[in-house]
Each structure stands twice: as structure tokens, then as C-alpha cells.
Design an enzyme around this catalytic site. Structure first.
Site, PDB file in Angstrom:
ATOM      1  N   SER A 284      47.091  12.747  -3.471  1.00 23.06           N
ATOM      2  CA  SER A 284      46.848  13.105  -4.876  1.00 23.06           C
ATOM      3  C   SER A 284      48.130  13.583  -5.558  1.00 23.06           C
ATOM      4  CB  SER A 284      45.739  14.162  -4.985  1.00 23.06           C
ATOM      5  OG  SER A 284      46.008  15.265  -4.161  1.00 23.06           O
ATOM      6  N   HIS A 314      41.070  11.955   2.384  1.00 22.89           N
ATOM      7  CA  HIS A 314      41.734  13.033   1.622  1.00 22.89           C
ATOM      8  C   HIS A 314      40.639  13.949   1.060  1.00 22.89           C
ATOM      9  CE1 HIS A 314      44.739  15.099  -0.600  1.00 22.89           C
ATOM     10  NE2 HIS A 314      44.872  14.295  -1.649  1.00 22.89           N
ATOM     11  N   HIS A 361      45.254  16.506  10.569  1.00 24.63           N
ATOM     12  CA  HIS A 361      46.071  16.555   9.362  1.00 24.63           C
ATOM     13  C   HIS A 361      47.352  15.761   9.581  1.00 24.63           C
ATOM     14  CE1 HIS A 361      48.161  18.089   5.833  1.00 24.63           C
ATOM     15  NE2 HIS A 361      46.952  18.338   5.370  1.00 24.63           N
ATOM     16  N   ARG A 370      44.119  27.584   4.953  1.00 23.71           N
ATOM     17  CA  ARG A 370      43.088  27.508   3.899  1.00 23.71           C
ATOM     18  C   ARG A 370      41.699  27.543   4.543  1.00 23.71           C
ATOM     19  NH1 ARG A 370      44.937  22.023   1.167  1.00 23.71           N
ATOM     20  NH2 ARG A 370      44.852  21.473   3.384  1.00 23.71           N
ATOM     21  N   ASP A 416      38.915  21.176   4.444  1.00 28.04           N
ATOM     22  CA  ASP A 416      37.637  20.564   4.086  1.00 28.04           C
ATOM     23  C   ASP A 416      36.518  20.891   5.066  1.00 28.04           C
ATOM     24  OD1 ASP A 416      38.664  19.237   1.784  1.00 28.04           O
ATOM     25  OD2 ASP A 416      39.668  17.831   3.114  1.00 28.04           O
TER      26      ASP A 416
HETATM   27  N1  CMX Z   1      38.642  12.422  14.226  1.00 28.92           N
HETATM   28  C1  CMX Z   1      38.848  11.297  14.959  1.00 28.92           C
HETATM   29  N2  CMX Z   1      40.025  10.661  15.012  1.00 28.92           N
HETATM   30  C2  CMX Z   1      41.048  11.195  14.327  1.00 28.92           C
HETATM   31  C3  CMX Z   1      40.922  12.390  13.588  1.00 28.92           C
HETATM   32  C4  CMX Z   1      39.655  13.002  13.546  1.00 28.92           C
HETATM   33  N3  CMX Z   1      39.426  14.090  12.823  1.00 28.92           N
HETATM   34  N4  CMX Z   1      42.110  12.677  13.031  1.00 28.92           N
HETATM   35  C5  CMX Z   1      42.958  11.698  13.402  1.00 28.92           C
HETATM   36  N5  CMX Z   1      42.316  10.803  14.182  1.00 28.92           N
HETATM   37  C6  CMX Z   1      42.837   9.561  14.741  1.00 28.92           C
HETATM   38  C7  CMX Z   1      43.418   8.710  13.641  1.00 28.92           C
HETATM   39  O1  CMX Z   1      42.394   7.974  12.968  1.00 28.92           O
HETATM   40  C8  CMX Z   1      44.389   7.840  14.409  1.00 28.92           C
HETATM   41  O2  CMX Z   1      43.657   6.862  15.076  1.00 28.92           O
HETATM   42  P1  CMX Z   1      44.224   5.349  15.220  1.00 28.92           P
HETATM   43  O3  CMX Z   1      45.496   5.479  16.001  1.00 28.92           O
HETATM   44  O4  CMX Z   1      43.143   4.634  15.946  1.00 28.92           O
HETATM   45  O5  CMX Z   1      44.464   4.842  13.828  1.00 28.92           O
HETATM   46  C9  CMX Z   1      44.937   8.813  15.444  1.00 28.92           C
HETATM   47  O6  CMX Z   1      43.947   9.844  15.584  1.00 28.92           O
HETATM   48  C10 CMX Z   1      46.256   9.459  15.073  1.00 28.92           C
HETATM   49  O7  CMX Z   1      46.117  10.047  13.785  1.00 28.92           O
HETATM   50  P2  CMX Z   1      47.035  11.305  13.353  1.00 28.92           P
HETATM   51  O8  CMX Z   1      48.447  10.846  13.365  1.00 28.92           O
HETATM   52  O9  CMX Z   1      46.682  12.492  14.175  1.00 28.92           O
HETATM   53  O10 CMX Z   1      46.514  11.587  11.896  1.00 28.92           O
HETATM   54  P3  CMX Z   1      46.938  10.883  10.520  1.00 28.92           P
HETATM   55  O11 CMX Z   1      48.145  11.563   9.992  1.00 28.92           O
HETATM   56  O12 CMX Z   1      47.026   9.399  10.664  1.00 28.92           O
HETATM   57  O13 CMX Z   1      45.675  11.193   9.611  1.00 28.92           O
HETATM   58  C11 CMX Z   1      43.976  12.509   8.640  1.00 28.92           C
HETATM   59  C12 CMX Z   1      45.451  12.458   9.074  1.00 28.92           C
HETATM   60  C13 CMX Z   1      43.736  13.803   7.911  1.00 28.92           C
HETATM   61  C14 CMX Z   1      43.725  11.345   7.682  1.00 28.92           C
HETATM   62  C15 CMX Z   1      43.097  12.411   9.917  1.00 28.92           C
HETATM   63  O14 CMX Z   1      43.317  13.525  10.750  1.00 28.92           O
HETATM   64  C16 CMX Z   1      41.623  12.279   9.606  1.00 28.92           C
HETATM   65  O15 CMX Z   1      41.148  11.163   9.374  1.00 28.92           O
HETATM   66  N6  CMX Z   1      40.873  13.428   9.582  1.00 28.92           N
HETATM   67  C17 CMX Z   1      39.477  13.411   9.207  1.00 28.92           C
HETATM   68  C18 CMX Z   1      39.363  13.290   7.686  1.00 28.92           C
HETATM   69  C19 CMX Z   1      39.782  14.584   7.017  1.00 28.92           C
HETATM   70  O16 CMX Z   1      39.365  15.663   7.389  1.00 28.92           O
HETATM   71  N7  CMX Z   1      40.581  14.444   5.947  1.00 28.92           N
HETATM   72  C20 CMX Z   1      40.979  15.614   5.110  1.00 28.92           C
HETATM   73  C21 CMX Z   1      42.441  16.024   5.300  1.00 28.92           C
HETATM   74  C22 CMX Z   1      42.807  17.154   4.354  1.00 28.92           C
HETATM   75  C23 CMX Z   1      42.858  16.663   2.931  1.00 28.92           C
HETATM   76  O17 CMX Z   1      43.702  15.836   2.592  1.00 28.92           O
HETATM   77  O18 CMX Z   1      42.005  17.100   2.106  1.00 28.92           O
END
Ligand code: CMX
Length: 482
Positions: A284, A314, A361, A370, A416
Site C-alpha cells: 500500500s 496484505h 511477514h 502491533r 492482522d
Molecule cells: N502460512 C503458510 N505459509 C506461509 C506463511 C503462512 N502464514 N507465510 C509464508 N508462508 C510461505 C510462503 O507462501 C512461501 O511459500 P512458497 O515458497 O511455497 O511460495 C514461503 O512460506 C516463504 O515465504 P516467506 O519468505 O516467509 O514470506 P513472504 O515474504 O513471501 O510473504 C507474507 C510474507 C506476509 C505474504 C506471508 O507470510 C503470508 O502469506 N502470510 C499470511 C498472510 C498475512 O498474514 N498477511 C498479512 C501481512 C501483514 C500485512 O501486510 O498486513
């Protein structure tokens, strides 16, 4: 030689009296214009900071302009540019271990130092955070009061815009879609666009941008409430008189949504502070920066940011979290919330190919502060709430599951994970509205930063992209010539 040039420039700009002052001023790491009086309004305060900040930027670029800030590997280029240092964003900085700092202040420090609502508020007023983000200074009580009054006066939305929102197909349009429509509709009032059309000087853009930012921030709670009442309460709107004595943004938001409790007012203040800013690279904030760099006005830029916030990885994650928690409760079907039962349900989510929402994250590598601030709120006001207890128990269970899965870089909860249970406890149960609240807050940080983008005259963003073929050719050529 380079320091002579810097000193000469600073003498010219009136930040130092002579070249020998340079070392001590650089050590202080910030420049103040010689002999300024205390600013009374936010606009004056921002104005007083611009030239000193420009001087700092000038010094940094003179001294370090040719240094390498970060590098980008091929994997980073394919991998969402993770941790590539290639942006400057002044309002906040995210440390992977410690979490966010707003202008150098951690969340507990902001909770302690920012002014509170009178007579008994304990949470910081979002208006104080706005002052801090825009100026870098912790505001006084009277400065915060002046921002409260200013925003209160600006908190009206033209009737025709409200009526347009009333006529949207509320059940078929997600509240975030309604929200971006509203912000785009309000764009016709942009002072920035008007000034640009009338040939405003580049050096004046920041002030028009600030005007738009303040008006938009003030209007967002009105818009959010309209969407909420239209979508979930049969278009029964809260009469304006009900919010007349709400002098701060948090309380005004709470009351216009239809909530009467002072605890909910406090929750809204906390919520608006916690979600405001998270440095510049998140979807964002970066979208606002990027679109604004084309001199699209703050309304257009912020609408772009909202569209990014509406993605489930996000800002939409807060909606996904509550749904997931409720499903989990249903699947438990009366069985106790034991480690074993919850572990099994978490694995089920992963086996189905879903992420566990609210965990992980892209930057953080520890529990999000937070999350902790919201947990402390829950421990104080709703320690026995069943959903809070589920969230607490998951704090023990999920990191272990994610560690065992072995993919995630950060198994700890993010912001979140917690927000939904707090909102639900007070009766705000409609989870697909939650990201709208996130958006109301995110305006405070991203628009403050946008004002500084214009104050510093940052250019249009245009990173270089390459193709897969280009990468192959480039590195194959290199290895042949080596
Ligand atoms: N559950 C399951 N798998 C997860 C995970 C979770 N909570 N968080 C990361 N992973 C997975 C990723 O999908 C990725 O898998 P692939 O290699 O198969 O693609 C792997 O672990 C490595 O990811 P990462 O490097 O640890 O995390 P990213 O930087 O790529 O992604 C985020 C960060 C937040 C998108 C991810 O942790 C996620 O999807 N979390 C759940 C959604 C969430 O809570 N989003 C809110 C974040 C805060 C915000 O912006 O508001």
C-alpha cells in the site's frame, strides 16, 4: 574538497554560519534553520522542516551519493525485490527484530509520549501521530488540539458523493471496492490538481499535497461509516448530532459507525495509530509513493494504495484471519482448544494449500509489536473472551507448526492476527469491513510520506526492468569473457 562544497552550500542556505560549524552540525545529524520560532499549525510546522531536511538530503547526497546502498540479485528480482534497499521513506522504518518505529519512536514509546484524549484516555491520539509523522517531533497537547480541530472542521463529505455511495450495490461490492470508488469520487476536490492546472511552482506542491492529505484523512471516517451503515445496517445512518461532541478522529469514527462505548473509542485510537505506517516498501505504501510520483494527486495515489491493501496477503489478511478463526472454532465442534487439536487444524489448513493468515511477514522476524500492543489491550479489557483465548492459544501453536513445515522465514504473528477479535468483541462482527478500517489508518502514514515526497521534489519512479533472456545473455557473456 567535497566537505568544502557541502559547507558552502549550507552557509548559502543559512543552516550554518561558517564552514567550521559543519562537523558539529553533521554530528547532530539534523539541521535546524537558524533562529526559528515555535510553529503554531501543522502546515507551519511542516514548512519549518522542509529547508533543513533538504539540506540534510543535500549533505547525504554530496557525501554518500555514489556509495552503493543495496544490491539486487537475480533471485531478488524474481522474488518481489525482498530487502533490496532502493527507496528513501522518511516517516517510519521497520527493523526485522524490533518492529516499526515512527520517526524513530517505537510503538510503546508512542503510546507513552503522544497526547491522549481528555479526561481519561490511555491510548495515543491519531492526530498526535499525524503531527509526529509529518514533522518528526512529538507534539504538545495544544498542537494536537489544533490538529483535532482542523480535522474536525474538514470532516464533511459532499452530499452527492454520499448519495452516490448509497446507490451502489452494497451486497455485491466488497467494502474495499466501495471505499476506493469513494476516494476517486472525492478526487474532484483535489487542491493539488487544481494548483497544477493553474501552473503552481514545483516548490509549492507539498503544501497543496498537505491540504489534500488533511482533507482526505478527515473525510475517510465519514466515508467508512457510510459504507458500513449502507452495507450492514440497512442504510440507517448515525445522525450527525451523535458525532458532534467527538473531537478526535478515533471517537468520531467509533460513533459514526454506531458504537457508543468509550472502550471502543480507545480501541479505534489504538487501531488508527498501529496501522498508520510500516515503512515504504509494503504494497500500500509503495503504491501511494509510485502513483504519486507521476504527480497524480493524493486522492488518486491513495486510491491506488487502497487497491493494494485489499489483497489477502496484505491488508485483507485481517478479514481472512477472523474467518479462519471462526472456521477453526466450528471445526473444533465443542472439543477443547488443546495444543493437539489446534495443531491438527493448522496442518489441515496447510495441507489444503492455504497460508495461515495473520502469521509471517516479508520483513519482520519476530512477533509484530502491533500484535503485542493489541494483545495488551485484550488482556486489559477482554481477558476472558473465548476468541481472544483462541488467539492466545494459537500464539503457542502456530509458530511451531510453521517451523516444522520449514518454509516460512518468520513463523510469528503479525498485526492482522489480532485486530479482528478485538473488533468482534465490541460488536463489529462484519469481517469484510475490517480492511476499510485499516485503510482509514493507512492514510495517516502514506499521505504524510507523500507530502515529503513532494517537499523533497522526488522524481517520477522508474526502476529498470529486464527480461529473462536479458539475464541469460548478460551473465553468459560475462562468464565467457572471464
Ligand atoms: N502460512 C503458510 N505459509 C506461509 C506463511 C503462512 N502464514 N507465510 C509464508 N508462508 C510461505 C510462503 O507462501 C512461501 O511459500 P512458497 O515458497 O511455497 O511460495 C514461503 O512460506 C516463504 O515465504 P516467506 O519468505 O516467509 O514470506 P513472504 O515474504 O513471501 O510473504 C507474507 C510474507 C506476509 C505474504 C506471508 O507470510 C503470508 O502469506 N502470510 C499470511 C498472510 C498475512 O498474514 N498477511 C498479512 C501481512 C501483514 C500485512 O501486510 O498486513
Amino acid at each position: 574538497m567535497r566537505s568544502d562544497r557541502v559547507a558552502a552550500a549550507l552557509v548559502r542556505l543559512k543552516y550554518i554560519r561558517n564552514a567550521s560549524d559543519l562537523v558539529s552540525e553533521v554530528r547532530k545529524k539534523s539541521f535546524r534553520v537558524l533562529s526559528t520560532s515555535a510553529p503554531q499549525t501543522l502546515t507551519e510546522a511542516v514548512r519549518s522542516k522542509i529547508e533543513p531536511m533538504k539540506a540534510q538530503v543535500h549533505v547525504v547526497r554530496e557525501q554518500f551519493g555514489e556509495e552503493v546502498l543495496g544490491t539486487c540479485t537475480v533471485n531478488q528480482a524474481y522474488g518481489g525485490m525482498r530487502s533490496v534497499k532502493s527507496m528513501v521513506y522518511e516517516t517510519s522504518l521497520l527493523d526485522p527484530e524490533e518492529g516499526i518505529r515512527f520517526r524513530g519512536y517505537s510503538i510503546p514509546e508512542c503510546q507513552k509520549l503522544l497526547p491522549k484524549a481528555k479526561p481519561a484516555g490511555e491510548q495515543p491520539l491519531p492526530e498526535g501521530l499525524l503531527w509526529l509523522l509529518l514533522t518528526g517531533d512529538i507534539p504538545t497537547e495544544s498542537q494536537v488540539q489544533s490538529v483535532c480541530m482542523d480535522l474536525k472542521q474538514r470532516a464533511t463529505v459532499p452530499e452527492d458523493v454520499l448519495h452516490f455511495l448509497d446507490r451502489l450495490p452494497h451486497k455485491r461490492l466488497h467494502p474495499m471496492t466501495q471505499f476506493t470508488i469513494a476516494v476517486n469520487l472525492l478526487q474532484r476536490d483535489s487542491r493539488m490538481t487544481e494548483a497544477y492546472a493553474h501552473g503552481a511552482a514545483k516548490s509549492a506542491y507539498w503544501e497543496h499535497c498537505l491540504e489534500d492529505a488533511l482533507t482526505l484523512i478527515a473525510r475517510l471516517p465519514v466515508i467508512a461509516a457510510r459504507i458500513y451503515r449502507n452495507t450492514f445496517h440497512g442504510a440507517k445512518h448515525i445522525p450527525l448530532e451523535t458525532t458532534a461532541n467527538a473531537d478526535d478522529m478515533g471517537k468520531r469514527l467509533a460513533r459514526s459507525l454506531g458504537f457508543e462505548s468509550t472502550e471502543f473509542d480507545e480501541l479505534m485510537r489504538l487501531y488508527l495509530v498501529l496501522h498508520a505506517d510500516h515503512e515504504g516498501g509494503n504494497v500500500s505504501a509503495h503504491a501511494v509513493r509510485l502513483v504519486g510520483s507521476a504527480l497524480s494527486d493524493p486522492y488518486l495515489a491513495f486510491a491506488a494504495g487502497l487497491n493494494g491493501l485489499a489483497g489477502p496477503l496484505h491488508g485483507l489478511a485481517n478479514q481472512e484471519v477472523l474467518r479462519w478463526l471462526l472456521q477453526m472454532k466450528e471445526k473444533l465442534g465443542g472439543r477443547p482448544m488443546t495444543t493437539e487439536n489446534l495443531t491438527e487444524l493448522c496442518w489441515q489448513t496447510l495441507r489444503e494449500g492455504h497460508v495461515i493468515p495473520g502469521f509471517g511477514h516479508a520483513v519482520l522476524r519476530r512477533t509484530d509489536p502491533r500484535y503485542t500492543a493489541q494483545r495488551e489491550f485484550a488482556l486489559k479489557y477482554l481477558p476472558h473472551d473465548e476468541m481472544f483465548q483462541l488467539v492466545s492459544k494459537l500464539y503457542e501453536v502456530v509458530p511451531q507448526v510453521l517451523e516444522e513445515q520449514g518454509k516460512v522465514k518468520n513463523p510469528w504473528p503479525n498485526v492482522d492476527q489480532h485486530s479482528g477479535v478485538l473488533l468482534r468483541y465490541y460488536g463489529l462482527v462484519e469481517s469484510n469491513f475490517y480492511t476499510v478500517l485499516f485503510g482509514v489508518s493507512r492514510a495517516i502514514g502514506t499521505l504524510s510520506s507523500l507530502v515529503w515526497d513532494r517537499a523533497l521534489g522526488l522524481p517520477i519512479e522508474r526502476p529498470k526492468s529486464v527480461t529473462t533472456q536479458w539475464i541469460r545473455d548478460h551473465f553468459e557473456k560475462r562468464s565467457v569473457s572471464a
